[in-house]
Design an enzyme around this catalytic site. Structure first.
Site, PDB file in Angstrom:
ATOM      1  N   TYR A  70       0.902  -9.635   2.351  1.00 57.76           N
ATOM      2  CA  TYR A  70       1.783  -8.741   3.106  1.00 57.76           C
ATOM      3  C   TYR A  70       1.700  -7.293   2.603  1.00 57.76           C
ATOM      4  CZ  TYR A  70       5.815  -7.045   5.674  1.00 57.76           C
ATOM      5  OH  TYR A  70       6.623  -6.327   6.519  1.00 57.76           O
ATOM      6  N   SER A 109       5.366  -0.678   5.672  1.00 55.78           N
ATOM      7  CA  SER A 109       6.498  -1.193   4.909  1.00 55.78           C
ATOM      8  C   SER A 109       6.586  -0.475   3.571  1.00 55.78           C
ATOM      9  CB  SER A 109       6.337  -2.700   4.665  1.00 55.78           C
ATOM     10  OG  SER A 109       7.318  -3.185   3.779  1.00 55.78           O
TER      11      SER A 109
END
Length: 268
Positions: A156, A142
């Site tokens: 995350y 990401s």
């Protein structure tokens, strides 16, 4: 040498980027192994892609949060005589809210799915790729792995930063073997991710130029791993964001992250 019909294993294939990878690779003539927790969705996708592209599709329902999930998945592959040429480590989700508000078991499951399982899958499958001198591994990371962490979704960005560094190292270890490894780093992508985390209302306020469709992310990822890129950030906007944060002093970058993350993270 590439087989006439490469076999691609896609985790988290039931929706979003995973399903988009399945459709794109099937269109290129890949046979598929689709795995996720939702059998009904996997089976529907398998039928769709077999009927449309006449590729072989295998559904293996699996929960990667199970400590034995990867071993069970690879055992099932071996029992069927399936040799994986493309590994798409896509399964993932977010745990919204403040770190201490969730039970440790929730965080432990998250780390198994986003860190331990993709690492173990790569370890188990890269040996065969090296022996056959052909393989592709896409670790879906990401943009969050390139910028400062934010409040909310505490693990995350950390998990995605790990996948980026892991991909770089694994790519270097396999230079010259036609075994390419790429960390694919999308930003905001139209999928179910924000519905599952309960942040849809927040992120829906973000301007449209910040978003990409899953199909566009996947096409960039396939091209990047074929070119041998170890890390690829998708979309011009996301690459600009990465570049800006790289140039900023850490203190300024953290202040900006603290301010902006309130727009898309559930922090309480």
């Amino acid at each position: 040498m590439t087989k006439a019909r490469p076999l691609s294993l896609i985790t988290g294939a039931s929706a979003g980027i995973g399903a988009a990878f399945a459709r794109a690779l099937a269109a290129r003539g890949h046979d598929l192994v689709l795995t996720a927790r939702r059998t009904d969705r996997l089976e529907a996708l398998a039928v769709e892609l077999h009927d449309l592209h006449r590729v072989n599709t295998t559904v293996l329902t699996n929960d990667l949060a199970d400590p034995h999930g990867v071993e069970q998945l690879c055992t099932a592959l071996g029992e069927r005589g399936l040799q994986v040429d493309w590994l798409i480590n896509n399964a993932g989700y977010g745990v919204p809210g403040r770190f201490d508000q969730s039970d440790w078991s929730v965080h432990a499951d998250f780390l198994r799915v986003l860190v331990t399982a993709p690492t173990e899958l790569a370890w188990r499958l890269v040996r065969g790729m090296r022996e056959r001198r052909y393989g592709r591994i896409v670790n879906v990371a990401s943009l969050a792995g390139h910028v400062p962490g934010s409040a909310g979704h505490t693990l995350y960005a950390a998990s995605k930063a790990y996948m980026i560094k892991f991909s770089q190292s694994l790519a270097l270890e396999n230079l010259g073997l036609d075994v390419n490894v790429c960390a694919l780093c999308p930003g905001f992508t139209y999928s179910e991710f924000h519905d599952v985390t309960g942040t849809r209302a927040l992120v829906s306020k973000m301007p449209s130029f910040m978003w990409q469709r899953a199909e566009a992310v996947v096409l960039e990822g396939i091209d990047a791993v074929e070119r041998g890129e170890a890390v690829h950030v998708t979309g011009r906007f996301n690459r600009t964001v990465k570049g800006l944060f790289k140039l900023m002093p850490d203190r300024m970058a953290l202040k900006m992250s603290a301010k902006q993350s309130k727009r898309y993270r559930a922090q309480d």
